[in-house]
Design an enzyme around this catalytic site. Structure first.
Site, mmCIF file in Angstrom:
data_model
loop_
_atom_site.group_PDB
_atom_site.id
_atom_site.type_symbol
_atom_site.label_atom_id
_atom_site.label_comp_id
_atom_site.label_asym_id
_atom_site.label_seq_id
_atom_site.Cartn_x
_atom_site.Cartn_y
_atom_site.Cartn_z
ATOM 1 N N SER A 141 114.666 29.483 -27.179
ATOM 2 C CA SER A 141 116.012 29.240 -27.723
ATOM 3 C C SER A 141 117.020 29.168 -26.590
ATOM 4 C CB SER A 141 116.414 30.370 -28.682
ATOM 5 O OG SER A 141 117.776 30.238 -29.036
ATOM 6 N N TYR A 154 117.038 38.983 -31.339
ATOM 7 C CA TYR A 154 116.579 37.580 -31.283
ATOM 8 C C TYR A 154 116.547 37.085 -29.836
ATOM 9 C CZ TYR A 154 116.418 32.548 -32.212
ATOM 10 O OH TYR A 154 116.070 31.213 -32.226
HETATM 11 P P1 NAP Z 1 113.188 27.692 -40.349
HETATM 12 O O1 NAP Z 1 113.954 26.572 -40.944
HETATM 13 O O2 NAP Z 1 113.436 29.070 -40.888
HETATM 14 O O3 NAP Z 1 111.631 27.404 -40.408
HETATM 15 C C1 NAP Z 1 110.735 28.353 -39.899
HETATM 16 C C2 NAP Z 1 109.440 28.323 -40.677
HETATM 17 O O4 NAP Z 1 108.588 29.335 -40.088
HETATM 18 C C3 NAP Z 1 109.621 28.697 -42.151
HETATM 19 O O5 NAP Z 1 108.842 27.840 -42.947
HETATM 20 C C4 NAP Z 1 109.098 30.129 -42.210
HETATM 21 O O6 NAP Z 1 108.506 30.480 -43.439
HETATM 22 C C5 NAP Z 1 108.030 30.105 -41.134
HETATM 23 N N1 NAP Z 1 107.696 31.443 -40.674
HETATM 24 C C6 NAP Z 1 108.552 32.465 -40.421
HETATM 25 N N2 NAP Z 1 107.864 33.552 -40.029
HETATM 26 C C7 NAP Z 1 106.555 33.207 -40.056
HETATM 27 C C8 NAP Z 1 105.362 33.906 -39.785
HETATM 28 N N3 NAP Z 1 105.361 35.192 -39.416
HETATM 29 N N4 NAP Z 1 104.179 33.253 -39.905
HETATM 30 C C9 NAP Z 1 104.148 31.960 -40.299
HETATM 31 N N5 NAP Z 1 105.247 31.249 -40.574
HETATM 32 C C10 NAP Z 1 106.441 31.858 -40.463
HETATM 33 O O7 NAP Z 1 113.467 27.779 -38.757
HETATM 34 P P2 NAP Z 1 113.861 26.633 -37.674
HETATM 35 O O8 NAP Z 1 115.327 26.595 -37.539
HETATM 36 O O9 NAP Z 1 113.089 25.397 -37.963
HETATM 37 O O10 NAP Z 1 113.326 27.347 -36.362
HETATM 38 C C11 NAP Z 1 112.021 27.106 -35.825
HETATM 39 C C12 NAP Z 1 111.945 27.770 -34.453
HETATM 40 O O11 NAP Z 1 112.973 27.257 -33.602
HETATM 41 C C13 NAP Z 1 112.147 29.289 -34.504
HETATM 42 O O12 NAP Z 1 111.286 29.910 -33.562
HETATM 43 C C14 NAP Z 1 113.597 29.453 -34.064
HETATM 44 O O13 NAP Z 1 113.858 30.706 -33.478
HETATM 45 C C15 NAP Z 1 113.713 28.325 -33.039
HETATM 46 N N6 NAP Z 1 115.085 27.883 -32.792
HETATM 47 C C16 NAP Z 1 115.831 27.300 -33.771
HETATM 48 C C17 NAP Z 1 117.132 26.873 -33.498
HETATM 49 C C18 NAP Z 1 117.993 26.215 -34.535
HETATM 50 O O14 NAP Z 1 119.162 25.869 -34.219
HETATM 51 N N7 NAP Z 1 117.517 25.998 -35.743
HETATM 52 C C19 NAP Z 1 117.680 27.060 -32.216
HETATM 53 C C20 NAP Z 1 116.898 27.666 -31.237
HETATM 54 C C21 NAP Z 1 115.604 28.070 -31.543
HETATM 55 P P3 NAP Z 1 109.408 31.210 -44.560
HETATM 56 O O15 NAP Z 1 110.414 30.182 -44.985
HETATM 57 O O16 NAP Z 1 108.427 31.592 -45.630
HETATM 58 O O17 NAP Z 1 110.029 32.397 -43.861
#
Ligand code: NAP
Length: 246
Positions: A141, A154
């Site tokens: 991130s 985080y």
């Molecule tokens: P998201 O929309 O919440 O999608 C994450 C997915 O991962 C969800 O389907 C969730 O399932 C699943 N998940 C969570 N915990 C899990 C586990 N223990 N085992 C298996 N699956 C799991 O998140 P996103 O925004 O796409 O983020 C994806 C990654 O990018 C994360 O690592 C996040 O920290 C990183 N990131 C995101 C951003 C941003 O701006 N969005 C910025 C920097 C970094 P559930 O829905 O059932 O919980």
């Protein structure tokens, strides 16, 4: 760029950034195991890949639980074969003032965001060593590069992911396995909407005046997963719209 003949695992592939990564890797020819806690979400991603002519399987389970990871690896091996591309994407976030951060919240987030990549990588590295070829891409991130208020657990977890990336890059540097990390900037996903609410207001403060898309991240991941990125290891590739310059 082609991933024909490769088998990829994408954790958290049921929605958001992970879903886009799974779809884009499949567009480049990989067979994709879509792992997610949310099995219907994983199934929707796998179905979209298959409908577009690709190969994919949905695997439900917690990517931070050793027993469930072993079961997910077994299922992936049975359905698709040995894995040589791994994207550790599953992660959670929440905002909380440091003085209000409970030990339980700290442990939960560190378990999912940092222990998860440890367990999944340890379970799949043997496939890559056997093949003499592998690509590991960890989703970190930009908040671990800049710091961020009300996200101590985080930011600490993602700093750990960056450290894990560098350690494994060096451990496997002569084994044909590269390990890199991708720190997204501000990306419009379900997680962002849950954590921050008004996406448009925050997007207006970004240098490009827009939020990133999950696909912006997925294309960076696809490059690092490719043959062409074979001399790139231990590095940072930042789809962040100019939010932070390395
Ligand atoms: P998201 O929309 O919440 O999608 C994450 C997915 O991962 C969800 O389907 C969730 O399932 C699943 N998940 C969570 N915990 C899990 C586990 N223990 N085992 C298996 N699956 C799991 O998140 P996103 O925004 O796409 O983020 C994806 C990654 O990018 C994360 O690592 C996040 O920290 C990183 N990131 C995101 C951003 C941003 O701006 N969005 C910025 C920097 C970094 P559930 O829905 O059932 O919980």
């Amino acid at each position: 760029m082609s991933l024909d003949g490769k088998v990829a695992v994408v954790t958290g592939g049921g929605r958001g950034i992970g879903q886009a990564i799974a779809v884009v890797l499949a567009q480049h020819g990989a067979a994709v195991a879509v792992w997610d806690l949310d099995l219907p979400g994983a199934e929707a991603t796998a179905t979209a890949i298959r409908d577009a002519g690709g190969r994919a399987v949905a695997v439900g389970g917690d990517a931070a639980d050793a027993v469930q990871v072993r079961a997910a690896v077994e299922r992936t091996h049975t359905e698709l074969g040995p894995v040589t591309v791994l994207v550790n994407n599953a992660g959670i976030n929440e905002t909380v003032r440091f003085t209000d951060l409970s030990e339980e919240a700290w442990d939960r987030l560190i378990r999912i965001n940092l222990k998860g990549p440890f367990l999944v990588t340890q379970a799949l590295v043997p496939d890559m060593l056997e093949a003499g070829w592998g690509r590991i891409v960890n989703i970190s991130s930009s908040s671990a590069q800049t710091g961020s208020p009300k996200m101590a657990h985080y930011v600490a977890s993602k700093g750990g992911v960056i450290g894990l990336t560098k350690a494994l890059a060096m451990e496997y540097v002569a084994k044909g396995i590269t390990v890199n990390h991708v720190p997204p900037g501000f990306i419009d996903t379900p997680l962002t909407r849950q954590t921050l609410g008004d996406v448009q207001a925050v997007a207006a403060m970004m240098p490009m005046k827009r939020a990133g898309t999950p696909e912006d991240v997925a294309h960076a991941v696809a490059f690092l997963a490719s043959e062409e990125a074979g001399y790139v290891t231990g590095q940072t590739l930042s789809p962040n719209g100019g939010r932070y310059l390395v």
